[in-house]
Design a protein around this motif. Structure first.
Motif, PDB file in Angstrom:
ATOM      1  N   LEU A 113       1.117   4.253  -2.875  1.00  0.00           N
ATOM      2  CA  LEU A 113       0.953   5.496  -2.507  1.00  0.00           C
ATOM      3  C   LEU A 113       2.186   6.551  -3.123  1.00  0.00           C
ATOM      4  CD1 LEU A 113      -0.906   7.642  -1.003  1.00  0.00           C
ATOM      5  CD2 LEU A 113       0.536   7.509   0.972  1.00  0.00           C
ATOM      6  N   SER A 172       0.941  -1.122  -0.039  1.00  0.00           N
ATOM      7  CA  SER A 172       0.164  -0.091   0.026  1.00  0.00           C
ATOM      8  C   SER A 172       0.796   1.222   0.107  1.00  0.00           C
ATOM      9  CB  SER A 172      -0.928   0.156   1.169  1.00  0.00           C
ATOM     10  OG  SER A 172      -1.904  -0.912   1.101  1.00  0.00           O
ATOM     11  N   SER A 173       2.055   1.093   0.628  1.00  0.00           N
ATOM     12  CA  SER A 173       3.042   2.286   0.911  1.00  0.00           C
ATOM     13  C   SER A 173       3.504   2.508  -0.586  1.00  0.00           C
ATOM     14  CB  SER A 173       4.171   1.990   1.752  1.00  0.00           C
ATOM     15  OG  SER A 173       5.108   2.955   1.931  1.00  0.00           O
ATOM     16  N   ARG A 206      -8.054   2.719   2.016  1.00  0.00           N
ATOM     17  CA  ARG A 206      -7.376   1.971   2.871  1.00  0.00           C
ATOM     18  C   ARG A 206      -7.055   2.720   3.964  1.00  0.00           C
ATOM     19  NH1 ARG A 206      -4.822  -2.690   0.669  1.00  0.00           N
ATOM     20  NH2 ARG A 206      -6.498  -3.737  -0.350  1.00  0.00           N
ATOM     21  N   GLN A 207      -6.875   4.179   3.992  1.00  0.00           N
ATOM     22  CA  GLN A 207      -6.549   5.019   5.010  1.00  0.00           C
ATOM     23  C   GLN A 207      -8.028   5.413   5.847  1.00  0.00           C
ATOM     24  OE1 GLN A 207      -5.022   8.152   2.789  1.00  0.00           O
ATOM     25  NE2 GLN A 207      -2.864   7.207   2.502  1.00  0.00           N
ATOM     26  N   HIS A 208      -8.737   4.666   5.496  1.00  0.00           N
ATOM     27  CA  HIS A 208     -10.352   4.962   6.127  1.00  0.00           C
ATOM     28  C   HIS A 208     -10.559   6.418   6.093  1.00  0.00           C
ATOM     29  CE1 HIS A 208      -9.677   0.962   7.833  1.00  0.00           C
ATOM     30  NE2 HIS A 208      -8.614   1.142   8.235  1.00  0.00           N
ATOM     31  N   ASN A 209     -10.349   6.910   5.179  1.00  0.00           N
ATOM     32  CA  ASN A 209     -10.798   8.348   4.812  1.00  0.00           C
ATOM     33  C   ASN A 209     -11.978   8.332   3.883  1.00  0.00           C
ATOM     34  OD1 ASN A 209     -11.286  11.160   4.447  1.00  0.00           O
ATOM     35  ND2 ASN A 209      -8.999  11.723   3.959  1.00  0.00           N
ATOM     36  N   LEU A 259      -7.583   6.085  -0.321  1.00  0.00           N
ATOM     37  CA  LEU A 259      -8.207   6.835   0.871  1.00  0.00           C
ATOM     38  C   LEU A 259      -9.157   5.850   1.513  1.00  0.00           C
ATOM     39  CD1 LEU A 259      -9.408  10.146  -1.154  1.00  0.00           C
ATOM     40  CD2 LEU A 259      -7.535   9.949   0.564  1.00  0.00           C
TER      41      LEU A 259
END
Length: 660
Positions: free
Chosen positions: A505, A501-502, A537-540, A535
């Protein structure tokens, strides 16, 4: 018999042979004239060498002989008197064309600049003939400059040609130069406003051609409509592009039908003429044949606009001329133009999911191209080094078209989860690239990108990401680099761990910042799609919902790509479920499933079904949950069967070797 009579006889025999497509016989007749030696008048030798060079250039690969004839012609002409200037201009034009065919651009430019200087200094009256030669030389010069990448120079040459065409008051010639300028702008898209102006200018000039004259400008019609289609596809206006493609397709079908009718009528007329040449007919029978002859001649003139005496020399079967003589006004051979029309039908149909028609057009285009490659001597086992120099340009044209059809075939088959079919097309692309690495050098990054798409489709996400990154390194196109980075990011997201995931990004961040700089919205919709996934994945979730909704709107309204729309809907449905908006989630997911079924896109169907199963579980609809879960299982079994077939196929191993 005097020498003059011998020459006239051989010229007539050469013309007769050429009319009957016996080009070898025509060449022998003209060479026989040159063998007459010292008794040959200079003007007779000049005319003969020009005819011979023209024939060799258009009907053979014997460029060296054509070149020597033309160079000898220019020596004979020397400081030509005014009456011989048209012959000298013709020799310059043919020699420049000869240099073009062998890719010798500097000598081509030199001979054309010399011709323009000669035209400027000549005592030829500044009438129609002089202006036509100016149009011809400026058109050839613009082509040479564009090949060298001197786009401002090419546009300046075309502007001079347009000025001459305007002085001639020939709207079809003005249209030719306007379309050529648009072509250059599309090759070098540096200023969007200039491209828009060139598009408008083409439309204005086309409208200025009288309607009854347009039907005799078929080559210009195809050239203009294809350029307009390229422009609209580039700016992602698929709706308008589809309208142009419909016109192209209708014109192509009409022309094919017309050519077949003309061929049939010419055959009938030849038979009648042969019969009339015999003397054993009754008067009544001869009258009937004469009536039939006149009827056929009238029908042919109505269809072609030409008298029957000129029909054999009218190359209706393979020429779509853009401009009158002396201009060498053909853009591409008729078969290449028609292959391009098939390709455009595929390009506008594939995003809509009309795969049956796309498949038919892909097969039609591939068959057409293979037939032309065989004519050029390219068959099984032939490699780049085996090609004659004169056939390299034409071979490159058809090979590039071939690769674009195969690229679309891979994309269609992967969407339909027909992995074995996709493998076969990929292996074909690989084999063509191995045999013609220089000609197809520009396809290397596309092949590597398709390897990534294949690997991703069969669940090999690490390999897919690797090949997408490699593809981005093999191209200088910012658009292609960005798309490959986006594809790699999707593969990293599918791997699922924190490190991947990093990495996703890291890839998406830089292209997200420049997504509004691209022409059209193709890149932007894909970048927003992946950014929305990250987003999530980042829970946004709220920010993701806003971004994805904006991307969906663009994908639906401008791209019309229903696979991308289906995937956008699936994510938005998932988001709605995570936000406990089960009503909206249900509605969105059902729409997505309908689109995925239309495309036979099994992976997306499974994805949607898994989210729907979770939705039914959350709202307590046990019956729907069980039914949906069973349907999902059947789809997974189907996908696994297809994947097993793909992995067990020898092509899969071939691809792994090629990729390693």
């Amino acid at each position: 018999m005097g020498m003059e009579a011998v020459v006239e006889g051989l010229w007539a025999l050469a013309e007769e042979a050429e009319l009957h497509h016996d080009y070898g016989g025509a060449v022998k007749c003209l060479e026989a004239v040159l063998q007459c030696g010292a008794s040959l008048l200079p003007l007779v030798e000049i005319r003969t060498r020009l005819r011979l060079a023209s024939l060799l250039l258009s009907r053979s690969h014997n460029l060296n002989h054509a070149k020597s004839h033309l160079e000898r012609t220019l020596l004979l002409l020397g400081p030509a008197p005014p009456s011989a200037l048209p012959l000298k201009f013709r020799a310059h034009s043919l020699l420049a064309h000869c240099y073009h065919l062998v890719g010798a651009i500097p000598p081509q430019k030199h001979i054309l600049l010399r011709a323009l200087q000669l035209l400027h200094q000549s005592s030829l009256p500044s009438g129609a003939a002089s202006l036509l030669w100016s149009c011809n030389f400026h058109s050839q010069l613009a082509s040479a400059l564009a090949i060298e990448g001197d786009y401002p120079g090419a546009l300046a040459a075309l502007a001079s040609g347009l000025a001459a065409a305007s002085e001639l008051r020939r709207p079809e010639l003005q249209m030719f130069f306007a379309a050529s300028a648009l072509h250059v702008h599309l090759l070098h898209w540096d200023d969007p406003s200039s491209v828009d102006a060139a598009v408008r200018r083409c439309s204005e000039f086309w409208d200025s051609i009288p309607i009854d004259q347009r039907r005799h400008c078929l080559g210009l019609f195809f050239y203009n409509e294809l350029l307009q289609t390229f422009f609209l596809l580039r700016i992602c206006d698929y709706k308008s592009a589809s309208q142009h493609v419909e016109k192209l397709d209708a014109a192509m079908k009409d022309n094919v039908q017309k050519v077949n009718v003309v061929k049939r009528l010419v055959g009938e007329l030849d038979a009648v003429n042969r019969s009339l040449s015999q003397s054993n007919f009754q008067r009544r029978e001869r009258l009937l044949l004469c009536e039939k002859q006149a009827q056929l001649q009238e029908q042919l003139k109505a269809l072609t606009g030409l008298d029957s005496d000129h029909l054999s020399s009218w190359e209706f079967e393979d020429k779509l001329l853009l401009a009158p003589p002396p201009l060498d006004g053909e853009w591409l051979p008729r078969s290449a133009v028609f292959a391009l029309v098939d390709l455009m039908v595929v390009m506008v149909g594939r995003p809509k999911g009309v795969f049956k028609e796309c498949g038919r057009r892909i097969q039609s285009g591939l068959q057409l191209i293979h037939e032309e490659l065989v004519k050029l001597g390219i068959n099984h086992g032939v490699r780049e080094v085996d090609l004659q120099h004169s056939s390299i340009w034409m071979s490159g044209l058809y090979l590039m078209l071939l690769m674009q059809f195969l690229e679309n075939k891979v994309a269609v088959e992967l969407t339909r989860s027909e992995f074995v079919e996709a493998q076969e097309a990929l292996v074909q692309m690989k084999n063509w690239f191995v045999h013609f690495p220089t000609i197809l050098q520009g396809c290397e990054s596309i092949i590597e990108m398709l390897r990534g798409q294949y690997a991703h489709s069969v669940g090999c996400f690490h390999e897919a990401a690797f090949h997408f990154i490699e593809a981005s390194k093999l191209t200088e196109s910012k658009s292609m680099q960005s798309m490959c980075q986006v594809y790699a990011a999707v593969s990293y997201i599918c791997i699922g761990d924190a490190e991947s995931s990093s990495q996703a990004l890291d890839l998406v961040g830089p292209v997200f910042r420049i997504m509004d700089s691209f022409v059209g919205v193709r890149e932007k919709t894909c970048i927003v799609f992946v950014y929305g996934l990250l987003l999530m994945r980042q829970h946004n979730l709220q920010e993701a919902r806003i971004r994805l909704a904006s991307g969906l709107k663009i994908a639906h309204q401008q791209l019309g790509n229903i696979q991308l729309v289906s995937q956008y809907l699936t994510i938005l449905g998932t988001l709605a479920l995570q936000l406990h908006d089960t009503g909206q989630a249900r509605e969105i997911l059902k729409s997505s499933l309908t689109l995925a079924k239309t495309l036979y896109d099994i992976p997306t169907q499974i994805w949607v079904l898994s989210v729907l199963t979770a939705l039914y579980r959350e709202v307590g609809e046990r019956g729907n949950e069980m039914e949906n879960s069973e349907y999902e299982r059947r789809k997974e079994d189907d996908l696994q069967k297809r994947l097993s077939e793909a992995h067990s196929c020898t092509h899969h191993l071939d691809l792994e070797k090629f990729l390693s």
